[in-house]
Structure formats: C-alpha cells, structure tokens
Design a protein around this motif. Structure first.
Motif, PDB file in Angstrom:
ATOM      1  N   PHE A  89      30.844  31.919  49.005  1.00  0.00           N
ATOM      2  CA  PHE A  89      30.031  31.519  47.867  1.00  0.00           C
ATOM      3  C   PHE A  89      30.710  30.429  47.035  1.00  0.00           C
ATOM      4  CE2 PHE A  89      28.712  32.061  43.395  1.00  0.00           C
ATOM      5  CZ  PHE A  89      27.362  31.793  43.521  1.00  0.00           C
ATOM      6  N   GLU A  90      31.986  30.603  46.727  1.00  0.00           N
ATOM      7  CA  GLU A  90      32.723  29.617  45.915  1.00  0.00           C
ATOM      8  C   GLU A  90      32.684  28.225  46.560  1.00  0.00           C
ATOM      9  OE1 GLU A  90      34.535  29.523  42.910  1.00  0.00           O
ATOM     10  OE2 GLU A  90      33.536  31.414  42.469  1.00  0.00           O
ATOM     11  N   HIS A  91      32.939  28.175  47.869  1.00  0.00           N
ATOM     12  CA  HIS A  91      32.901  26.897  48.583  1.00  0.00           C
ATOM     13  C   HIS A  91      31.492  26.307  48.560  1.00  0.00           C
ATOM     14  CE1 HIS A  91      33.342  23.818  51.639  1.00  0.00           C
ATOM     15  NE2 HIS A  91      32.322  24.369  52.289  1.00  0.00           N
ATOM     16  N   ALA A  92      30.497  27.154  48.794  1.00  0.00           N
ATOM     17  CA  ALA A  92      29.112  26.673  48.843  1.00  0.00           C
ATOM     18  C   ALA A  92      28.681  26.077  47.507  1.00  0.00           C
ATOM     19  CB  ALA A  92      28.180  27.809  49.253  1.00  0.00           C
ATOM     20  N   TRP A  97      28.114  20.978  43.771  1.00  0.00           N
ATOM     21  CA  TRP A  97      28.528  20.309  42.539  1.00  0.00           C
ATOM     22  C   TRP A  97      29.281  19.019  42.853  1.00  0.00           C
ATOM     23  CZ3 TRP A  97      27.342  21.023  37.473  1.00  0.00           C
ATOM     24  CH2 TRP A  97      26.628  22.187  37.160  1.00  0.00           C
ATOM     25  N   GLU A  98      29.961  18.935  43.989  1.00  0.00           N
ATOM     26  CA  GLU A  98      30.666  17.710  44.386  1.00  0.00           C
ATOM     27  C   GLU A  98      29.704  16.592  44.735  1.00  0.00           C
ATOM     28  OE1 GLU A  98      33.145  18.834  47.677  1.00  0.00           O
ATOM     29  OE2 GLU A  98      34.334  20.184  46.441  1.00  0.00           O
ATOM     30  N   ASP A  99      28.586  16.957  45.362  1.00  0.00           N
ATOM     31  CA  ASP A  99      27.589  15.980  45.796  1.00  0.00           C
ATOM     32  C   ASP A  99      26.233  16.455  45.306  1.00  0.00           C
ATOM     33  OD1 ASP A  99      25.746  14.372  47.087  1.00  0.00           O
ATOM     34  OD2 ASP A  99      26.573  14.671  49.095  1.00  0.00           O
ATOM     35  N   SER A 100      25.761  15.875  44.212  1.00  0.00           N
ATOM     36  CA  SER A 100      24.552  16.379  43.549  1.00  0.00           C
ATOM     37  C   SER A 100      23.286  16.264  44.400  1.00  0.00           C
ATOM     38  CB  SER A 100      24.345  15.684  42.212  1.00  0.00           C
ATOM     39  OG  SER A 100      24.106  14.308  42.408  1.00  0.00           O
ATOM     40  N   SER A 101      23.319  15.438  45.460  1.00  0.00           N
ATOM     41  CA  SER A 101      22.138  15.322  46.315  1.00  0.00           C
ATOM     42  C   SER A 101      22.218  16.239  47.541  1.00  0.00           C
ATOM     43  CB  SER A 101      21.939  13.873  46.771  1.00  0.00           C
ATOM     44  OG  SER A 101      23.036  13.464  47.568  1.00  0.00           O
ATOM     45  N   PHE A 102      23.375  16.884  47.738  1.00  0.00           N
ATOM     46  CA  PHE A 102      23.557  17.767  48.894  1.00  0.00           C
ATOM     47  C   PHE A 102      22.855  19.104  48.667  1.00  0.00           C
ATOM     48  CE2 PHE A 102      25.748  21.266  50.984  1.00  0.00           C
ATOM     49  CZ  PHE A 102      25.680  20.867  52.316  1.00  0.00           C
ATOM     50  N   ALA A 103      22.224  19.607  49.733  1.00  0.00           N
ATOM     51  CA  ALA A 103      21.622  20.943  49.695  1.00  0.00           C
ATOM     52  C   ALA A 103      21.951  21.666  50.991  1.00  0.00           C
ATOM     53  CB  ALA A 103      20.111  20.852  49.519  1.00  0.00           C
ATOM     54  N   TRP A 104      22.314  22.935  50.877  1.00  0.00           N
ATOM     55  CA  TRP A 104      22.487  23.778  52.052  1.00  0.00           C
ATOM     56  C   TRP A 104      21.115  24.045  52.645  1.00  0.00           C
ATOM     57  CZ3 TRP A 104      27.231  24.316  53.866  1.00  0.00           C
ATOM     58  CH2 TRP A 104      28.305  24.155  52.999  1.00  0.00           C
ATOM     59  N   GLU A 105      21.057  24.441  53.901  1.00  0.00           N
ATOM     60  CA  GLU A 105      19.785  24.657  54.593  1.00  0.00           C
ATOM     61  C   GLU A 105      18.871  25.580  53.789  1.00  0.00           C
ATOM     62  OE1 GLU A 105      18.045  26.557  58.716  1.00  0.00           O
ATOM     63  OE2 GLU A 105      20.117  25.875  58.680  1.00  0.00           O
ATOM     64  N   GLY A 107      18.066  25.359  50.762  1.00  0.00           N
ATOM     65  CA  GLY A 107      18.451  25.500  49.352  1.00  0.00           C
ATOM     66  C   GLY A 107      18.093  24.268  48.540  1.00  0.00           C
ATOM     67  N   GLU A 108      18.420  24.323  47.256  1.00  0.00           N
ATOM     68  CA  GLU A 108      18.165  23.216  46.339  1.00  0.00           C
ATOM     69  C   GLU A 108      19.455  22.459  46.062  1.00  0.00           C
ATOM     70  OE1 GLU A 108      15.159  24.138  42.850  1.00  0.00           O
ATOM     71  OE2 GLU A 108      16.536  25.830  43.127  1.00  0.00           O
ATOM     72  N   SER A 109      19.362  21.161  46.018  1.00  0.00           N
ATOM     73  CA  SER A 109      20.500  20.348  45.571  1.00  0.00           C
ATOM     74  C   SER A 109      20.622  20.503  44.051  1.00  0.00           C
ATOM     75  CB  SER A 109      20.267  18.878  45.917  1.00  0.00           C
ATOM     76  OG  SER A 109      19.199  18.360  45.124  1.00  0.00           O
ATOM     77  N   ASN A 110      21.749  20.076  43.510  1.00  0.00           N
ATOM     78  CA  ASN A 110      21.889  20.062  42.056  1.00  0.00           C
ATOM     79  C   ASN A 110      20.812  19.187  41.429  1.00  0.00           C
ATOM     80  OD1 ASN A 110      24.109  21.754  42.108  1.00  0.00           O
ATOM     81  ND2 ASN A 110      25.392  20.384  40.877  1.00  0.00           N
ATOM     82  N   GLN A 111      20.533  18.037  42.039  1.00  0.00           N
ATOM     83  CA  GLN A 111      19.516  17.132  41.497  1.00  0.00           C
ATOM     84  C   GLN A 111      18.164  17.803  41.412  1.00  0.00           C
ATOM     85  OE1 GLN A 111      19.643  13.730  44.105  1.00  0.00           O
ATOM     86  NE2 GLN A 111      21.240  12.707  42.905  1.00  0.00           N
ATOM     87  N   ALA A 112      17.764  18.488  42.483  1.00  0.00           N
ATOM     88  CA  ALA A 112      16.442  19.136  42.510  1.00  0.00           C
ATOM     89  C   ALA A 112      16.362  20.271  41.499  1.00  0.00           C
ATOM     90  CB  ALA A 112      16.133  19.643  43.918  1.00  0.00           C
ATOM     91  N   ALA A 113      17.386  21.123  41.469  1.00  0.00           N
ATOM     92  CA  ALA A 113      17.377  22.254  40.540  1.00  0.00           C
ATOM     93  C   ALA A 113      17.425  21.753  39.093  1.00  0.00           C
ATOM     94  CB  ALA A 113      18.547  23.185  40.837  1.00  0.00           C
ATOM     95  N   GLN A 114      18.272  20.766  38.841  1.00  0.00           N
ATOM     96  CA  GLN A 114      18.385  20.226  37.488  1.00  0.00           C
ATOM     97  C   GLN A 114      17.057  19.625  37.036  1.00  0.00           C
ATOM     98  OE1 GLN A 114      20.579  16.490  36.693  1.00  0.00           O
ATOM     99  NE2 GLN A 114      21.814  17.720  35.294  1.00  0.00           N
ATOM    100  N   SER A 115      16.422  18.867  37.901  1.00  0.00           N
ATOM    101  CA  SER A 115      15.146  18.247  37.558  1.00  0.00           C
ATOM    102  C   SER A 115      14.104  19.308  37.197  1.00  0.00           C
ATOM    103  CB  SER A 115      14.673  17.395  38.736  1.00  0.00           C
ATOM    104  OG  SER A 115      13.434  16.798  38.447  1.00  0.00           O
TER     105      SER A 115
END
Length: 184
Positions: A89-92, A97-105, A107-115
């Motif tokens: 979980f910590e790594h995921a 958070w390191e790459d705001s456009s990255f999303a796990w399969e 899942g939501e990226s930081n950008q999508a969730a933040q928006s």
C-alpha cells in the motif's frame, strides 16, 4: 463573507475489502464522539459526507448534537487506488503522488481524484457561501483537494495525518485564506 469548511478525516475503522460499508472500530466510535465535542462550538450549519460508512459515522454524533441531517456527496469518497488490492500500500500510494497522472489498473490518478474533489468543493462553496460546513471524508482525497489550493499539502503531509483529523479551511469566495488544524 467567509465560508468555513471543516474537513473531517474519518476515524479508525475495522478493515474490510468492502470500502463503502467498512464501519468504525470501537476506538473510532470513541474518537467520533470527540469530533462532535470539538465541532459543536463551531456553529456548523451544514453536514456533508462521503457515502462511505466510516465517514458518515465519524460525523453522525455532530449531526445528532446540532439536529441536522447529513447530505451525502459521492465526490468526497476516497480515491480509488486500484481495482484490485495492492501488495504494498505505501509503495502504491507513493507512486501516484510521485506522478500525478499515473493510475494503477482500474484506479484513479491524483489528477483525476483531485479534479473530482475540487469540483465538489467548489459546488459546496457556491451553494453554502457564508456558512460553516463539516465534511466527512478521507485522508487521500482531503489532501488532494487541499493541495489544489496550496502545494505544501502533499504526500508527506498526508502521511502525518491522524485518524480522525480535522482541518478548518476558510474561504473568501473560492479563494483559500487560512488553514487551521482543529484536531489535537
């Protein structure tokens, strides 16, 4: 005219893979009572919550004390990290958070969730301008929303949050003026 939002990160819950229906633990219920005590003197006018049970349960005591209902807002739900449970979980979380456009399969990226979260917050600010509003929510989405207004609210800030935790955000229209921690 100031609008004050009290973001309430949910109290400790009993782990279950059922994110929506995960209840508070015994400790979580005790902390939720403390949340009600702390927020009652703040003259809360409106209560809004993520539909997740643990978020609702964290502000239910306050709702009872002030005689108000809780409005459910789907967009204050926790960010979906991945469609499937993650091994680390910590790594995921660190990775998104390191790459705001990255999303796990799935899942939501930081950008999508933040928006999503910021849109919900903007609707609340418009609809309840000049009020004191308590919002029952989750750590990740709360910090993502806060970081939209101030970048110092980042991954390391998220990692130091308590469960529960309360932050008062004061707005003049849509502009964040001040952030104050209420939980102690």
């Amino acid at each position: 005219m100031m609008t004050n939002l009290y973001f309430v990160r949910h109290a400790h819950s009993v782990y279950s893979p059922d994110e929506r229906n995960r209840p508070l633990s015994e400790r979580g219920h005790q902390d939720a009572a403390r949340v009600a005590e702390l927020l009652e003197p703040e003259y809360i006018h409106v209560l809004i919550s993520s539909p997740y049970k643990r978020a609702v349960q964290t502000i239910e005591g306050l709702a009872e004390r002030i005689g108000a209902g809780i409005i459910l807002e789907e967009d204050f739900r926790e960010r979906l990290l991945s469609e499937h449970p993650v091994d680390d979980f910590e790594h995921a979380v660190a990775k998104v958070w390191e790459d705001s456009s990255f999303a796990w399969e799935g899942g939501e990226s930081n950008q999508a969730a933040q928006s999503r979260g910021v849109r919900a917050l903007e609707r609340v600010l418009e609809q309840y301008k000049g009020n004191n509003i308590a919002i029952g929510t989750h750590g990740n989405i709360m910090v993502l929303i806060m970081s939209h207004f101030d970048p110092r609210f980042d991954f390391s800030f998220w990692r130091q949050l308590d469960m529960p935790d309360i932050y008062k955000l004061s707005f003049s229209d849509q502009d964040l003026v001040e952030v104050q921690r209420i939980w102690n």
